[in-house]
Design an enzyme around this catalytic site. Structure first.
Site, PDB file in Angstrom:
ATOM      1  N   SER A 325      41.429  46.298  59.037  1.00  0.00           N
ATOM      2  CA  SER A 325      40.500  45.153  59.320  1.00  0.00           C
ATOM      3  C   SER A 325      39.830  45.480  60.673  1.00  0.00           C
ATOM      4  O   SER A 325      38.686  45.370  60.637  1.00  0.00           O
ATOM      5  CB  SER A 325      41.278  43.717  59.186  1.00  0.00           C
ATOM      6  N   GLY A 397      37.135  47.372  49.349  1.00  0.00           N
ATOM      7  CA  GLY A 397      36.381  45.890  49.508  1.00  0.00           C
ATOM      8  C   GLY A 397      35.766  45.398  50.530  1.00  0.00           C
ATOM      9  O   GLY A 397      35.019  44.918  50.676  1.00  0.00           O
ATOM     10  N   ARG A 425      35.813  45.043  41.137  1.00  0.00           N
ATOM     11  CA  ARG A 425      36.101  43.912  41.960  1.00  0.00           C
ATOM     12  C   ARG A 425      34.959  42.807  42.093  1.00  0.00           C
ATOM     13  O   ARG A 425      33.915  43.199  42.044  1.00  0.00           O
ATOM     14  CB  ARG A 425      36.635  44.400  43.275  1.00  0.00           C
ATOM     15  N   ASP A 618      47.991  40.604  52.091  1.00  0.00           N
ATOM     16  CA  ASP A 618      48.169  42.254  51.414  1.00  0.00           C
ATOM     17  C   ASP A 618      49.922  42.298  51.401  1.00  0.00           C
ATOM     18  O   ASP A 618      50.044  43.444  51.010  1.00  0.00           O
ATOM     19  CB  ASP A 618      47.538  42.988  52.508  1.00  0.00           C
ATOM     20  N   LYS A 645      42.843  41.888  43.716  1.00  0.00           N
ATOM     21  CA  LYS A 645      42.932  43.134  44.904  1.00  0.00           C
ATOM     22  C   LYS A 645      42.591  44.362  44.232  1.00  0.00           C
ATOM     23  O   LYS A 645      42.270  44.405  43.258  1.00  0.00           O
ATOM     24  CB  LYS A 645      44.377  42.687  45.362  1.00  0.00           C
ATOM     25  N   ARG A 649      47.711  42.274  41.396  1.00  0.00           N
ATOM     26  CA  ARG A 649      48.890  42.895  42.100  1.00  0.00           C
ATOM     27  C   ARG A 649      50.047  42.128  41.340  1.00  0.00           C
ATOM     28  O   ARG A 649      51.228  42.541  41.521  1.00  0.00           O
ATOM     29  CB  ARG A 649      48.839  43.007  43.804  1.00  0.00           C
ATOM     30  N   ARG A 694      49.053  49.780  47.858  1.00  0.00           N
ATOM     31  CA  ARG A 694      50.325  49.085  48.229  1.00  0.00           C
ATOM     32  C   ARG A 694      51.338  48.923  47.320  1.00  0.00           C
ATOM     33  O   ARG A 694      52.425  48.688  47.493  1.00  0.00           O
ATOM     34  CB  ARG A 694      49.612  47.717  48.828  1.00  0.00           C
TER      35      ARG A 694
HETATM   36  C1  S3P Z   1      40.590  41.622  54.710  1.00  0.00           C
HETATM   37  C2  S3P Z   1      40.705  40.389  54.131  1.00  0.00           C
HETATM   38  C3  S3P Z   1      41.534  40.259  52.990  1.00  0.00           C
HETATM   39  C4  S3P Z   1      42.566  41.272  52.915  1.00  0.00           C
HETATM   40  C5  S3P Z   1      42.026  42.777  52.966  1.00  0.00           C
HETATM   41  C6  S3P Z   1      41.204  42.826  54.321  1.00  0.00           C
HETATM   42  C7  S3P Z   1      39.644  41.839  55.530  1.00  0.00           C
HETATM   43  O1  S3P Z   1      40.877  40.098  51.929  1.00  0.00           O
HETATM   44  O2  S3P Z   1      43.350  41.514  51.417  1.00  0.00           O
HETATM   45  O3  S3P Z   1      42.848  44.025  52.815  1.00  0.00           O
HETATM   46  O4  S3P Z   1      39.594  42.804  56.545  1.00  0.00           O
HETATM   47  O5  S3P Z   1      38.616  40.990  55.932  1.00  0.00           O
HETATM   48  P1  S3P Z   1      40.251  38.798  51.312  1.00  0.00           P
HETATM   49  O6  S3P Z   1      39.524  38.198  52.348  1.00  0.00           O
HETATM   50  O7  S3P Z   1      39.463  39.043  50.094  1.00  0.00           O
HETATM   51  O8  S3P Z   1      41.436  38.113  50.897  1.00  0.00           O
END
Ligand code: S3P
Length: 739
Positions: A325, A397, A425, A618, A645, A649, A694
């Site tokens: 992130s 994503g 997604r 995650d 996701k 999952r 994952r």
């Molecule tokens: C993330 C937020 C999460 C997480 C993803 C990374 C981010 O998703 O699952 O792996 O970097 O902001 P969501 O905001 O859709 O829950």
């Protein structure tokens, strides 16, 4: 219509025609092949090599009985040869050519035959060698090479299919293209490089010091100029025949070259580094395509399975790769800042590299990554440029959702696509609030990618309550808020990762956080800063679970980010009875960091508190594995987000764990897992990961407590977040290998 071939005429006995017929004869040994060439020696040679059965001194005699005529003559000789043979051709003979330019041959066909030549199929094999002549003919020349077929409106489909089949039997891959497009593409990819190679060698050879130059010319000279040894006559004809497209490509190149000259003259390092890093990435990408390895191609193309053998324990002190992130956000904010941002610990995984490539595509000069170091030459909030193509974001994503917010604020249109998983997604969670802000966004059905975001749409700040706990949606809106008129105010139903807020502040941008509400206002600037990316707690999770479930394990994971919005895994494992210590807690660049020591412990089943779900969003695939090894029942609720996701999952883990003999039941928003406890073990079997990184890594960890091998299918996407997973697993003691 099907074509029955007894006699084949090969007109022009050079490398390409010779190689094709040599290869075809292996499949069609009964064909009678007659050759013609203006050069008597070539005919004699072709005959003595067994490439042709006979030859004739006049071309009319060669074609008069032929069912198939292969024209392999210099491009500029085509029209004359076609006029000569036309009166003698059998009415249903099929004709084809192998020339490097198609527009001029199409003109020749029209000039000689009129509009209706249904049986002439224009073709161009993208293969060759600086060697020429029949003596260089090689039956493997086309294996795994492309052949472009450029049908004319008059060309019959059956003729196209037949000629395509003759290329496919010799191992080539056929692609169909429009004539004009073929000539443009080849002008840029083949004709221009040949022109440059000839020109450079000629310039150097003229230089009075040429002896020196050639004496000391090493790999660079050789690599760049190998093709200058190609046939001058052939290339003269190609440049003449494809004049317009070659000149267009040359003008574009001359323009870019003069800019590079300026940059060198002015010691303009940013421009030089921009050209060199973009070119290096493109060339590396090309090498990977050549080696059939994926980079930003759909990674599903790569078939990687893991075999996880039972038993073992994990020990040692090591560091897992950088936080995904934070890595994404470092590129985004660094690109939009004024000044140069240095990043260390950057995650060199496919997802964060997709973000990096997207910003390069939008004109940002980014050096690296090299061992986790990235240098970003920020262009300011309004300095991005329209990308030349669709932004391809692979599996990521986070890239697509955060970029959606940023792209809504630009003055150019952008299209974003991704791989099969990303294409399924939901994007309406960002598209809808962005539309409320004034953005114009198109998606596929049900809000799936691709996303097309229109530029130059004025945005206005909104007050928005997130319908789901999502850091991606929150971040998307905050980033679009940098471009929106007035305040953008986002309230979240539960705390989610706050890296965007922290990092915006780190870049000197004012962000107001009041409990569950974050506010940004446009009009500010980002100022470049240095970022030290901590290790990703989501990647560390696999080793935390591994050490907990495998007897005699003791590991220390260094420099792990323990941001309070990410520590659900620590809280949940502790509630389950894990032996976990945080050591050397400190703050690095605005993010809390610690070393985490974990030793084996008998875990117990728990009801996972719902407030921990967004903080461990995650980590659930690995938590399911931990729960299966626990004593008693673990119940997860409030986690319906897991269904959208990289895969569903909940379903993927329920299916996989059931294969391994675990008593688990999925529910709409979670699962109920009956742990097998101290005396139990996983069985063996084959796991379907749905290409989800994952899921793959979680089942690798399960092998530590398995009684039989586990085969884990489709693990290529582990490279999206944890490219060194196999090496680290093996060196810490797991028995996981790539099949
Ligand atoms: C993330 C937020 C999460 C997480 C993803 C990374 C981010 O998703 O699952 O792996 O970097 O902001 P969501 O905001 O859709 O829950």
């Amino acid at each position: 219509m099907s074509f029955s071939i007894n006699t084949v005429a090969v007109v022009g006995l050079g490398l390409i025609g010779g190689s094709w017929i040599k290869a075809l004869r292996q499949t069609y040994p009964d064909w009678h092949v007659i050759g013609f060439d203006r050069n008597q020696d070539s005919m004699v040679k072709a005959h003595s090599l067994g490439i042709i059965d006979s030859y004739e001194g006049s071309v009319d005699n060669v074609v008069k009985n032929a069912d198939l005529v292969i024209l392999s003559v210099p491009i500029l000789a085509c029209r004359e040869i076609l006029s000569l043979i036309r009166p003698y051709l059998k009415p249903d003979a099929i004709l084809t050519d192998v020339g490097s330019v198609k527009g001029c041959v199409a003109d020749d066909i029209r000039a000689v035959f009129g509009q209706d030549q249904a049986n002439f199929v224009l073709g161009h094999p993208i293969a060759g060698s600086e060697k020429s002549g029949i003596q260089a003919a090689n039956e493997s020349l086309f294996q795994n090479h492309k052949v472009i077929i450029t049908p004319l409106p008059s060309t019959s489909l059956s003729a196209v299919e037949f000629i395509s089949s003759l290329w496919e039997v010799v191992g080539a891959k056929v692609e169909i293209m429009d004539v004009a497009h073929h000539d443009e593409v080849l002008a840029a990819t083949s004709h221009l490089p040949h022109l440059l190679a000839y020109s450079l060698v000629d310039t150097l050879a003229h230089n009075h010091e040429n002896k020196e130059i050639f004496n000391y010319a090493a790999g660079g000279f050789r690599d760049f100029t190998r093709i200058a040894a190609s046939s001058p006559k052939m290339w003269h004809d190609i440049f003449t025949a494809n004049k317009t497209a070659v000149l267009d490509a040359l003008d574009l190149f001359a323009h870019d070259l003069s800019q590079l000259r300026e940059a060198v003259a002015n010691s303009d390092s940013t421009t030089m580094m921009g050209v060199f890093t973009r070119a290096k990435v493109a060339r590396d990408h090309f090498s990977k395509i050549l080696a059939r390895r994926a980079y930003v191609e759909p990674m599903k193309n790569q078939q990687i399975n893991y075999i996880a053998n039972p038993g073992g324990c994990v020990t040692g002190t090591f560091r897992v790769p950088g936080d995904k992130s934070i890595s994404h956000r470092s590129i985004m904010l660094g690109s939009l800042a004024n000044g140069t941002t240095e990043v260390t610990g950057f995650l060199e995984g496919e997802d964060s590299l997709a973000t990096l490539q997207a910003f390069r595509d939008m004109g940002v000069v980014i050096e690296g990554p090299h061992r986790g170091r990235v240098t970003i030459h920020g262009v300011g909030l309004h300095g991005l440029k329209r990308p030349p193509n669709t932004l391809y974001l692979g599996n990521s994503g986070t890239s697509m959702r955060l970029l959606a917010g940023l792209m809504a604020g630009q003055n150019f249109d952008v299209e974003m696509t991704g791989d099969e998983s990303l294409s399924k997604r939901p994007m309406n969670r960002v598209a809808n609030p962005l539309r409320e802000m004034g953005a114009e966004i198109e998606t596929s059905a049900e809000g799936r990618p691709p996303m097309l975001i229109k530029g130059s749409k004025p945005l206005k700040g909104i007050t928005y309550t997130l319908p789901m706990a999502s850091a991606q949606v929150k971040s998307c809106l905050l980033l679009s808020g940098l471009y929106a008129d007035g305040k953008t105010i986002v309230t979240e139903p539960a705390p989610t990762r706050d890296h965007t807020e922290r990092m915006l502040k780190g870049f000197g941008y004012k962000v107001q956080v009041d409990g569950d509400t974050v506010t940004v206002e446009s009009g500010g600037e980002l100022t470049a800063t240095n970022i030290d990316v901590p290790s990703d707690i989501s990647s560390a999770t696999f080793f935390m679970v591994a050490a907990s479930i495998a007897l005699d394990s003791d590991i220390t994971l260094e420099h792990v980010g323990i941001n309070p919005t990410r520590i659900g895994i620590i809280n949940i494992l502790r509630l389950m009875g894990a032996d976990l210590e945080l050591l050397n807690e400190r703050e690095v660049g605005g993010e809390p960091v610690a070393d985490i020591r974990i030793r084996s412990a008998q875990l117990k089943g728990i009801n996972i508190p719902e407030d921990q779900v967004p903080l461990a969003i995650d980590e659930f695939p690995a938590i399911f594995v931990a729960a299966a090894c626990a004593e008693g029942t673990t119940v997860l609720t409030g986690a319906e987000e897991l269904r959208v996701k990289e895969s569903d999952r909940i379903q993927a883990m329920v299916d996989g764990l059931q294969v391994l003999g675990v008593d688990i039941k999925g529910t709409e928003d979670g699962a109920v897992i009956e742990g097998f406890g101290a005396k139990g073990a996983f069985g063996g079997g084959e796991i379907v990961t749905h290409h989800d990184h994952r899921i793959a890594m979680s089942f690798a960890v399960a092998s530590l407590r398995a009684s039989k091998p586990i085969k884990i299918l489709d693990c290529a996407n582990v490279a999206t977040s944890f490219p060194s997973f196999i090496e680290l697993s093996q060196s810490s003691g797991m028995n996981v290998t790539v099949e």
